[in-house]
Design an enzyme around this catalytic site. Structure first.
Site, short mmCIF file in Angstrom:
data_model
loop_
_atom_site.label_atom_id
_atom_site.label_comp_id
_atom_site.label_asym_id
_atom_site.label_seq_id
_atom_site.Cartn_x
_atom_site.Cartn_y
_atom_site.Cartn_z
N THR A 16 0.84 -1.20 0.00
CA THR A 16 0.00 0.00 0.00
C THR A 16 0.87 1.25 0.00
OG1 THR A 16 -1.80 -1.12 1.16
CG2 THR A 16 -1.77 1.28 1.28
N GLN A 18 0.85 -9.54 -5.92
CA GLN A 18 0.41 -10.93 -6.12
C GLN A 18 1.33 -11.69 -7.07
OE1 GLN A 18 -1.90 -12.44 -4.42
NE2 GLN A 18 -2.87 -10.67 -3.45
N HIS A 46 3.85 -9.92 3.41
CA HIS A 46 2.89 -10.89 3.96
C HIS A 46 2.10 -11.66 2.90
CE1 HIS A 46 -1.12 -8.74 3.78
NE2 HIS A 46 -0.33 -7.71 3.61
N CYS A 48 -10.38 -5.85 1.49
CA CYS A 48 -10.70 -4.50 1.95
C CYS A 48 -12.17 -4.16 1.73
CB CYS A 48 -9.86 -3.48 1.18
SG CYS A 48 -8.24 -4.08 0.75
C1 LIG Z 1 -2.33 -7.12 -0.58
C2 LIG Z 1 -2.21 -6.24 -1.75
C3 LIG Z 1 -1.87 -4.89 -1.60
C4 LIG Z 1 -1.64 -4.26 -0.24
O1 LIG Z 1 -0.45 -4.73 0.33
P1 LIG Z 1 -0.09 -4.43 1.86
O2 LIG Z 1 1.32 -4.86 1.98
O3 LIG Z 1 -1.03 -5.27 2.66
O4 LIG Z 1 -0.27 -2.98 2.09
C5 LIG Z 1 -1.76 -4.12 -2.73
N1 LIG Z 1 -1.97 -4.64 -3.94
C6 LIG Z 1 -2.29 -5.93 -4.13
C7 LIG Z 1 -2.48 -6.45 -5.50
C8 LIG Z 1 -2.42 -6.77 -3.04
O5 LIG Z 1 -2.74 -8.05 -3.23
#
Ligand SMILES: *Cc1c(COP(=O)(O)O)cnc(C)c1O
Length: 395
Positions: free
Chosen positions: A85, A194, A216, A342
């Site tokens: 993010t 991803q 994560h 989210c």
């Molecule tokens: C999980 C995710 C995010 C956010 O990542 P965080 O490290 O949790 O802030 C952004 N973009 C995609 C495609 C995600 O899967």
């Protein structure tokens, strides 16, 4: 107390975790790599006057080198952040603000299926006087390249397109996008949260200027991620966080030594596991699809099968209403989400599925299945049984 007990009971009941796009459990190798760094080997990598600080700085350097190597980048092109993010905000806001200020480029182009943090950052730029364009995606989830070509001009600062979608798993034709955008001098950012660790990612091969990812999502710790910032030709950003000049002025703040070492370990581990993880996930996905096809439950697959993350399948069930669907999943101890984590609190249909032209009702009768390293055929069988129960309960 009764509430806490109830929660832990619920956790033990959640035996089937099929939500690996939302987050993944920490790998034990990552936990071991991080363990000494909280106490015995703690240190601030900016404390260059003593051995403890220098040792911490060495560990950070090694982590940066390992991560860069996995992405085909140079160590000094990696900037650590608190996650994807932040990295996405840094890329979109930072690149747009820099280029408007210094090069008079005020255009920002994103796509309708981006993560809410990219869409949110782009939207915030409207108030700063940027021309923000949100382009359509195709029914298969691909970036509409004709629309991109039409939207590009010499004043576009940045194009942002995720490498692989977090709901439908669609992998984008990134090289075509960078070729098109660079013709107009626009930089290209990709949210690869991803993609990194799941499919091969080489920033040079696809000619990216900026790329984000997160710990994560790849069995690393929460609260850490990174942004690749290209050096040649030089990509520059207005910083979001000002302070002690860490990360070459891009992002101030004390580097979280254990998290960064954990991130590097997770990336390295994912490189080693990539092929075996993918083979296993594709086998589970095929088993699910084949078994579903033998039931009387009507379903449709959202997104491209050909260009898809191995661990992803996204399914809509026209004859199973949302309530019985999620009730049976919960009863069976299956952790699954309908779309992006989210937005799953409200009943609003997924913006990704609606952008693909799926009607809002069907979008709500949709499951995003995310296989991971611990997934087994038992998870597939539990899911099939829960779907059967929900289907018999009716729509
Ligand atoms: C999980 C995710 C995010 C956010 O990542 P965080 O490290 O949790 O802030 C952004 N973009 C995609 C495609 C995600 O899967």
């Amino acid at each position: 107390m009764p509430v806490m007990r109830l929660q832990s009971d619920l956790l033990t009941l959640m035996q089937h975790y099929l939500d690996h796009h939302a987050t993944t459990p920490l790998a034990s190798a990552v936990e071991h790599a991080m363990a000494p760094l909280w106490r015995e080997a703690f240190g601030n990598p900016a404390s260059v006057e003593h051995a403890r600080g220098l040792a911490a700085a060495d560990r950070i350097d090694q982590a940066r080198t390992d991560i860069a190597r996995a992405l085909g980048a140079e160590a000094r092109e990696i900037v650590f952040t608190s996650g994807a993010t932040e990295a996405n905000n840094m890329a979109v806001l930072g690149a747009a603000r820099f280029r408007k200020k210094h090069e008079n480029r005020d255009g920002v182009v994103v796509f309708a299926a981006e993560h809410s943090c990219v869409l949110g950052a782009a939207k915030a730029l409207v108030d700063e006087g940027f021309r923000v364009t949100v382009l359509p995606i195709t029914p298969q989830g691909f970036a509409d390249l004709d629309a991109l070509e039409a939207a590009l001009d010499e004043r576009v600062a940045l194009v942002s397109l995720m490498l692989a979608n977090n709901e439908v798993g669609t992998i984008q034709p990134m090289q075509q996008v960078t070729t098109l955008a660079h013709r107009f001098g626009a930089w290209v950012h990709s949210d690869a949260a991803q993609a990194v660790g799941k499919i091969p990612v080489d920033v040079r091969a696809i000619d990216l200027d900026l790329l984000s990812f997160s710990g994560h999502k790849i069995y690393g710790p929460m609260g850490v991620g990174a942004l690749f910032v290209r050096r040649r030709p030089r990509v520059r950003l207005e910083p979001l966080v000002h302070g002690g000049g860490q990360e070459r002025g891009f992002r101030a703040g004390t580097l979280p030594l254990p998290l960064i070492v954990g991130l590097a370990e997770a990336v390295t581990l994912a490189q080693t596991h990539m092929q075996s993880d993918a083979d296993k996930h594709v086998a589970l996905r095929d088993a699910l699809l084949e078994a579903l096809a033998e039931t009387t439950i009507p379903f449709s697959v959202n997104g491209s099968m050909e260009h898809r993350l191995p661990g992803n399948i996204n399914l809509s069930f026209p004859e199973i209403a949302r309530e019985p669907l999620f009730a049976s999943l919960a009863d069976a101890g299956i952790a699954l989400s309908s779309g992006s984590a989210c937005s799953s609190h409200d009943v609003a249909p997924s913006h990704v599925l609606t952008a693909m032209g799926i009607n809002p009702l069907l979008a709500q009768q949709t499951l995003r299945v995310g296989f991971g390293r611990s997934s087994t055929l038992a998870d597939v069988h539990a899911l099939l049984a829960a779907l059967d129960t929900a289907h018999r309960k009716g729509g």
